[in-house]
Every structure is written in C-alpha cells, then in structure tokens.
Design an enzyme around this catalytic site. Structure first.
Site, PDB file in Angstrom:
ATOM      1  N   CYS A 170      48.000  27.702  45.145  1.00  0.00           N
ATOM      2  CA  CYS A 170      48.317  26.773  46.502  1.00  0.00           C
ATOM      3  C   CYS A 170      47.781  28.144  46.340  1.00  0.00           C
ATOM      4  O   CYS A 170      48.372  29.221  47.874  1.00  0.00           O
ATOM      5  CB  CYS A 170      49.478  26.608  46.922  1.00  0.00           C
ATOM      6  SG  CYS A 170      49.626  24.860  46.771  1.00  0.00           S
ATOM      7  N   GLU A 215      53.042  26.993  41.860  1.00  0.00           N
ATOM      8  CA  GLU A 215      52.363  25.818  42.481  1.00  0.00           C
ATOM      9  C   GLU A 215      53.062  24.472  43.022  1.00  0.00           C
ATOM     10  O   GLU A 215      54.587  24.491  42.397  1.00  0.00           O
ATOM     11  CB  GLU A 215      51.480  24.727  41.268  1.00  0.00           C
ATOM     12  CG  GLU A 215      50.550  23.730  42.297  1.00  0.00           C
ATOM     13  CD  GLU A 215      49.961  24.322  42.622  1.00  0.00           C
ATOM     14  OE1 GLU A 215      50.140  24.366  44.150  1.00  0.00           O
ATOM     15  OE2 GLU A 215      48.555  24.767  41.976  1.00  0.00           O
TER      16      GLU A 215
END
Length: 409
Positions: A2, A116
């Site tokens: 991410c 994440e």
C-alpha cells in the site's frame, strides 16, 4: 503493497542491515534523511546502490525519494511520486520505465516494517508487518535519476512487488520482494545477469514474519510517531471477517446443535397438533389441544433437552414420541400421548345421535342408558321411543358431554 513503511534506523544501522560489514560505504545526501514511523511516497529514504565504477567493490548509501520518476520524464512535468512507487516484478523486463534499469540500476531498501490494509466492505484496517526478531526488512528496488528545469538531479526509486505469500494472502494479493539473507542481497546488488535474478523475485515464505492491527489514524501521512506501530485490540465483530478464513469447528457444532433443536421442536409441535386435530371433533378453540401442557415447558432449556433426547437416539435414528415408556409426566412426549388418548376416549364416548331403549331389569331408565351401534343387523327401536331430531349446529352450539345424558337425581 500500500505504500507505507517504518524507517527509523540510524545512519550507522544501514550497513549492518545490508550486510556490508567490512566494506567501504560512501554517503550521499544523507542530510535529507528524517526517520519516520509513517514513510510514504515522496519521503527521502536511504538506499544502498553499487558504486559508479564497475571495479569498485564499495557501496553507496544514497538518500533518494520514494516514487520513481523516469529519466525521460518531460522537464515541464511535475514529478508524481505516487505514480510508480511500486513495480510489478513480473513485468520489469517488459515495461520501458523499468527494463533499462534492471542491468545496472538495482538497489536495496531497508525498513523495520511496512503497512498493509485489509479491506472489509467500505472499511480498511491497517496491519503492521515485520520480522519477529525486529531485524530490518531488505527490499529489492530499482532507481533512476531525472533532471529538472533548474538543472538539479533528482534520484528516485521504486520497490519491487510480487504475489502474496501463503500466510499473507488473506490480507492482500501483493507483497514487496523481501531478500531474506546476505546471499540474496548480494546477488541483487552485484549486477548479475537478469536471468539469474528471477529466483529472487518470489514471495517470502519463511515463518519469521509477524503482523498485527494498528490504528487507522496512521492512514494520514501527517500522523507519525510510535503510535503508528502500537498494536490495536480489535472488537469481536471487527475480527470476524478475518477469522472466517480459519473457521472454528466449535462454532459450526454450536450452530448445528441450535438448528437441530429448532427442527426437533417444530416436528414435535406439528406432530402433536396434527394427531389431536384428527381425533377431536370440531372445535372453535384449537389452542385447547395444548392446554394441559405447561407453557414454560416449551421455553425452558430443560424441556428443549428432553425434546431432543426423545426425538433422536444415541445412534442418531429418529424415535417415536408416543412409543416412549417410562417418561415422567412432565415430559412433552408423555403429555402429548396422554392428551391425544384422552381426546380419543372422549370422542368415542360421545355419540349423540345413537340411542337404544332401556333394557329390562336395568333399573331406573332415568339413570341408566345403553347405546347401540347402528348396523344392518341392529334390532328396531322399541315403540314409544322416538329418534332424537338432528339439529344443525350453529356458531353458538356447544359440544355435548356425557353428563347431559343423565337425569338429575
């Protein structure tokens, strides 16, 4: 991945993280480095790259911006570090932005952990992934340089990603390429032929990774500090979407037991009511069928256990409720059987349209009467005894009882 990481290492920690002990390390632009618990694209992060001279065995600790800006980017364009902060390892030899970097522009990125997000509908829960022994993670990366209109050279890098490991696929479908030991890091940094590095670009399957949920506040790039990596205690309803990947046998058994009890109750009620309706004459009050049964027997946990016990034996085969013997009076099976039997006897005794004459020597005809079934061989009724007239039942008619055929004393 991410695009968030933790990098709070000190400058002298990086050579150890990259397994460069004993090698000469030259520093470039390290004054720009600012440790952070919430590193995002556009941040300055120290990376290790080879020296420019091919024969130089030293390394360079170079502080670069995260988020690749290719060298062919127009000078009039504003750099967008979020556009290429990751590169899919499966396509780095195909895309023009990366394939020219693979032979000579490889680098290593060391961080203590990365974040994440787990998607749950419209909600996203961040997790912090790190090594169990707290050693730094080393990622495979590529770097490039770009000159802006003012003539300044900007160095940027991108982190390679691969498919998620078997232990992290529940969280996200991608993860960074982790080089877990010195040999892997040396092979990536040494400039080996691209055919030899394919074995490095794979999911990290070792069991030494750990993770836990953290505060969603760290989703803001301005949120920084130790609170970013503080473990968050999730509520039961928030962990349910994750635990569904590892369903508990006990939960399934409990749900199956509740369903089993519910079905047993429905079968008992349906069977009792059906049999009673078959035996009892017409009645305006159907609820009377269950009147002898205490209401609480259907709601208490004890009664529920009795129902299941009567309905199914130890072998799992279904048993007959009315065929049970030795049941205590309060059990539902016995109550249902007694109730049906009582109604049956009552309906057999009540035959209002069949009368017979009083027999000789039978005593007072007012207190004793016999009934004779109608059949083809039945004797004719005595004279003087008229057949009772049938009356149409109305809404207000009551059911005759046995007492109505006896005279008053």
């Amino acid at each position: 991945m991410c695009g968030r990481a933790r990098c709070t290492l000190r400058p002298d920690d990086f050579p150890r993280a990259y397994h460069l002990n004993g090698r000469h390390v030259r520093h470039v632009d390290m004054i720009r480095y600012r440790p952070s618990y919430n590193v995002s694209p556009g941040f300055n992060v120290p990376v290790i790259r080879r020296e420019d001279e091919p024969n130089d065995e030293g390394a360079v600790l170079h502080c670069m911006k995260w988020g690749l800006v290719p060298s062919f980017t127009k000078k009039t364009e504003k750099p967008d570090h979020y556009k290429m902060f990751n590169a899919r390892s499966e396509s780095i030899k195909e895309k023009a932005s990366f394939r020219r970097l693979v032979p000579k522009n490889r680098c290593l990125v060391a961080v203590e952990g990365f974040y994440e997000w787990k998607k749950d509908g419209s909600k996203k829960q961040p997790y912090y992934i790190h090594f169990k022994d707290a050693r730094p993670l080393v990622f495979a990366a590529l770097f490039d340089s770009w000159k802006n209109p003012e003539g300044e050279v900007l160095y940027t890098f991108t982190i390679l990603t691969t498919s998620a490991s078997s232990t992290l696929e529940w969280l996200h479908d991608r993860m960074p390429v982790i080089l877990g030991d010195k040999d892997a890091a040396d092979m990536w940094l040494s400039g080996s032929p691209s055919s030899d590095i394919d074995m490095l670009l794979k999911p990290y399957e070792e069991p030494d990774l750990a993770w836990y949920p953290v505060t969603p506040a760290m989703g803001k790039a301005s949120f920084d500090g130790p609170e970013c990596i503080k473990e968050l205690q999730l509520k039961a309803n928030e962990t349910r979407s994750i635990s569904q990947f590892f369903s508990k046998k006990g939960d399934k058994d409990q749900q199956g037991q509740k369903s089993h009890i519910k079905v047993a109750e429905e079968e008992i009620l349906t069977t009792d009511q059906t049999e009673s309706l078959k035996q009892e004459p017409e009645s305006d009050n159907v609820g009377h069928l269950c009147s002898p049964v205490k209401p609480e027997s259907f709601t208490s946990s004890r009664a529920t256990d009795i129902k299941v016990e009567q309905d199914y034996g130890e072998s799992g085969s279904k048993l007959s409720l009315t065929g049970q013997t030795g049941n205590p009076p309060e059990k539902v099976g016995s109550l249902a059987s007694d109730n049906v039997k009582s109604l049956k006897e009552e309906s057999e005794d009540i035959k209002p349209n069949v009368f017979g004459p009083p027999q000789e020597g039978s005593g007072d005809p007012k207190t004793k009467r016999d009934y004779e079934e109608l059949s083809g061989n039945a004797k004719p009724l005595a004279k003087g005894v008229n057949k009772p007239k049938k009356k149409a039942k109305g809404a207000g008619d009551k059911q005759p009882t046995l007492l109505s055929y006896f005279g008053k004393g």
